[in-house]
Design an enzyme around this catalytic site. Structure first.
Site, mmCIF file in Angstrom:
data_model
loop_
_atom_site.group_PDB
_atom_site.id
_atom_site.type_symbol
_atom_site.label_atom_id
_atom_site.label_comp_id
_atom_site.label_asym_id
_atom_site.label_seq_id
_atom_site.Cartn_x
_atom_site.Cartn_y
_atom_site.Cartn_z
ATOM 1 N N ASP A 1 0.787 -1.235 0.039
ATOM 2 C CA ASP A 1 0.003 0.013 -0.161
ATOM 3 C C ASP A 1 0.940 1.222 -0.043
ATOM 4 O OD1 ASP A 1 -2.337 1.422 0.416
ATOM 5 O OD2 ASP A 1 -1.880 1.972 2.421
ATOM 6 N N ASP B 1 -1.351 -0.940 6.178
ATOM 7 C CA ASP B 1 -1.523 -0.462 7.516
ATOM 8 C C ASP B 1 -2.727 0.049 7.921
ATOM 9 O OD1 ASP B 1 -1.548 1.940 5.927
ATOM 10 O OD2 ASP B 1 -0.843 3.120 7.583
ATOM 11 N N ASP C 1 -6.808 -2.438 4.205
ATOM 12 C CA ASP C 1 -5.968 -3.167 3.892
ATOM 13 C C ASP C 1 -6.065 -4.844 4.436
ATOM 14 O OD1 ASP C 1 -4.461 -1.460 2.130
ATOM 15 O OD2 ASP C 1 -3.632 -0.543 4.143
#
Length: 768
Positions: free
Chosen positions: A460, A656, A660
């Site tokens: 990410d 995080d 996700d």
């Protein structure tokens, strides 16, 4: 017990209910168990609330998590200790409480085995002299007849083969009763056969036929064999227990980091209180050089804090008002006033201890191979011992039955399923502790094993590659002032927890712009927000939201901002474009170095982000990322990870945020940033405490070293048993006239377990 919202982790309360922000049901916060439990290093599934022996393998159970315990002792007679209050039996004084830290007291199993070993060793030396005296010139000088020497051996060996060997018999009987044959089955059988045969030969030698008698018409006794085997196995147990205790050193070291007291401020008065007395919301003073007592937030002061003992990062971190601090880290030269936020089992240190303990007790997939072999191992050894006895009793030289018994006992003793069973869990235990000391937390053994096979890392962007703290860097107005654009945008985002929203609100505050009130607020997932600010209908979001609203935003201006790495948000007022806001999220200083190291290991790095394609490519170009998948909605991240897996890739996903979590769970290895949300960490197999991508490099190196170590252990255990059992059975005798003494077999058996543990302990020195 605490409850929190998966969407708003800052919402916490001590009872279940609904989140006041979004209405979702609160979930229980996972925390370290308050009660002590005991588990087996070879069979982590075995757990009970008190110490004892494993019903599967007979090994002594160990504390699942070493915990500080309370004991009571006398100030006048410190040797008086008990687990509850009372009076001293020596002087009558009231006993006082004393906190005993993990590792401060010796393992009771180790203490018992050590006592039995020394008792056996003291008696075994004269027993060996008596039994082997004829080989060194009769040191007793003919004081006793041959029968007298046999009875002396009986007197010396009996305490060893009864009291000292008693735990082996108990575990052997239990293994047969439960149907879980193990190492102690073989030891108990071998020692009891040698000892009981010798007892019968001593008491009633006349019942034995000629096949048992030597050239002097005497029946041989094997007291020294039974006694020395017992002594050597006890020595092996002592060495093994001591070595095993070192595998838990990482957890003990973590627990030892926590300070014992805290300086609490109440009503203007300061006092030192036990750490257990600190509650959420308490104000604490942290003086220069002291440890931070609990997780909290700085309310006053400025300093630098050494967080290396928790995060593995050696550079001190600057802390000022509003910054969070971690319990057990060391304050520098400044004085802080800290408000306690997480105490007890909720603290990061407690969560780390809990995760390490869980990882150490989990089973790696490679363990299945050892399990399948071990299931047939002991019955096969007993069968080989029986076959050895039959072959030697029929075809062996005189006295054939004596040779048959000695070689059958040697087969029983040399076989060591313990080495096979310990090969994997010992390496996993050491690796989990090693990772924790480097800021890498493994959730289970499978994550340790699979990480070495990863060939694709999906990351990410926000909060993973970047700081996760975006800043408002540009404002472009259309038909109104920049100040009004910022005011309306901040008004819409004032109630949102999204990082981009926080950047806009912070940007308004930095410009001394006061947000207005918003009504009819609506959040459009993955697109933006809208509502009524004053009398105006406003919307703020990405290009997809503008398309839904039918607003033409043009192309040249936003594209130029994106090429500079900015995330562009469009503001509409009453259906018309009013302005553009550019937000930039600084790239972490360590991201480029981490990605370069991953490329050196042959890993393909893919950025998966909901950001605009141009912005994402601008970041990817700076970092050297191989592939970019942008404009991804949260619900699509797991699907994209699955597509890589279906293409034959072994995928690790690093993220995080709450959005996700599905992708972290879908990947073969999920990697959560310790600076992110609890939901992400619960979904991941690995947590990087510092949120530094270099931790991925460390975790992969540790995974590779651990799997090499496990394979070395398994190879040694298989080779040891594959060669040792046939040699003990006497296969070399027809060719070289060599036989393996049961005493040598016992020494080899003890050495095999200790060598496996010693090899596992080498992982503590691996450079990550």
């Amino acid at each position: 017990m605490a409850y929190t919202c998966p969407m708003h982790p800052e919402v916490q309360q001590d009872k279940p209910g609904d989140c006041p922000k979004c209405g979702m049901a609160l979930e229980q916060v996972l925390s370290a168990p308050a009660e002590q439990s005991w588990t087996c290093p070879m069979h982590p599934g075995v757990q009970q609330d008190k110490s004892g022996d494993c019903p599967e393998c007979g090994m002594a159970l160990e504390p699942a998590t070493p915990m500080a315990v309370q004991e009571w002792t006398c100030p006048m007679h410190p040797e008086v200790q008990q687990d509850k209050p009372g009076d001293c039996p020596e002087c009558g004084m009231a006993l006082e409480p004393r906190r005993v830290e993990p590792g401060e007291e010796e393992n009771p199993e180790l203490r018992s085995m050590t006592r039995r070993f020394w008792f056996s060793a003291v008696l075994s030396v004269p027993l060996l002299v008596v039994a082997m005296g004829h080989l060194v010139g009769d040191p007793l000088g003919g004081l006793l007849s041959a029968r007298g020497l046999v009875w002396l051996q009986f007197l010396l060996a009996t305490p060893i083969c009864t009291w000292a060997a008693w735990p082996f018999y108990v575990r052997a009987v239990r293994s047969v009763r439960h149907g879980n044959l193990n190492m102690f089955t073989l030891i108990g059988l071998g020692v009891s056969v040698a000892y009981l045969f010798s007892v019968v030969a001593t008491v009633a030698p006349g019942i034995f036929p000629a096949g048992f008698r030597d050239e002097n018409d005497a029946v041989g006794v094997y007291y020294e064999v039974a006694a020395i085997i017992t002594t050597l196995v006890l020595l092996g147990q002592v060495m093994e227990l001591r070595a095993r205790s070192r595998t838990g050193a990482a957890i003990k070291a973590l627990l030892g980091l926590a300070p014992k007291t805290a300086r609490r401020i109440r009503d203007g008065e300061e006092e030192d209180v036990p750490l257990e007395a600190v509650q959420r919301g308490d104000l604490l003073r942290v003086r220069p050089g002291e440890k931070v007592p609990v997780d909290g937030v700085v309310v006053e002061g400025h300093t630098s804090i050494d967080e290396s003992m928790v995060t593995g990062e050696s550079i001190p971190v600057e802390k000022a008002e509003g910054d969070s601090v971690i319990g057990a880290t060391i304050n520098g030269t400044g004085t802080l006033m800290v408000r306690a936020e997480k105490v007890g089992a909720e603290s990061l240190l407690s969560q780390i201890v809990h995760m390490v303990a869980e990882a150490q007790r989990s089973r790696a997939p490679i363990q299945r191979l050892a399990d399948r072999v071990a299931a047939y191992f002991v019955p096969a050894v007993v069968a080989v011992a029986a076959l050895t006895f039959i072959v030697w009793s029929i075809w062996g030289p005189a006295p054939a039955m004596a040779f048959a018994i000695v070689n059958a006992v040697a087969v029983l003793i040399i076989a060591c399923p313990c080495a096979l069973g310990l090969a994997t869990p010992m390496s996993i235990m050491v690796a989990a502790g090693k990772g924790a000391s480097s800021g890498v937390l493994f959730k289970d053994a499978e994550a340790i094993e699979v990480m070495r096979d990863v060939d694709t890392l999906v990351v990410d962007k926000t909060g993973t590659l970047t700081e996760g703290k975006p800043k408002l860097v540009s404002v472009t107005a259309h038909g109104m002032s920049e100040e009004e654009v910022v005011r309306i945008a901040a008004s819409l985002e004032a109630g949102s927890e999204h990082p981009l929203a926080a950047a806009i609100v912070a940007g308004a505050k930095a410009r001394d712009i006061e947000p207005g009130k918003t009504s009819d607020f609506e959040s459009v997932t993955g697109k933006g927000v809208r509502g009524t600010v004053g009398e105006r209908n406003a919307a703020l979001g990405n290009l997809r939201l503008m398309e839904d609203l039918g607003v033409d935003v043009g192309a040249a201006e936003p594209e130029a901002l994106r090429r500079e790495g900015q995330t562009v948000m469009f503001l509409t007022v009453d259906g018309r474009l009013a302005g553009l806001l550019g937000v930039a999220d600084p790239i972490k200083e360590t991201s480029k170095e981490a990605i370069d190291r991953l490329h050196e290991q042959g890993i393909r790095v893919v950025m998966l982000t909901g950001d605009n394609t141009t912005t994402a490519h601008a970041v990817a170009e700076k970092l050297g990322i191989d592939e970019v998948v942008a404009d991804v909605l949260p619900q699509d991240k797991a699907r994209i990870v699955k597509e890589y897996q279906e293409a034959g890739r072994v995928v690790a996903m690093a993220g995080d945020g709450v959005n996700d979590a599905p992708a972290l769970a879908q990947a073969q290895v999920g990697i959560a940033m310790g600076t992110g949300t609890d939901v992400a960490m619960e979904s991941a197999g690995i947590t990087l405490v510092k949120g530094d991508l270099r931790g991925i490099v460390r975790s992969r190196r540790l995974s590779q070293a651990t799997m090499r170590n496990i394979k070395q252990n398994l190879f040694f255990a298989f080779v040891y048993n594959a060669t040792g059992v046939p040699i003990a059975a006497g296969v070399l005798y027809p060719f070289f006239g060599l036989l393996l003494s049961p005493i040598i077999a016992a020494a080899a058996m003890s050495f095999s377990s200790v060598s496996v543990i010693a090899n596992a302990l080498r992982l503590r020195g691996v450079r990550l």
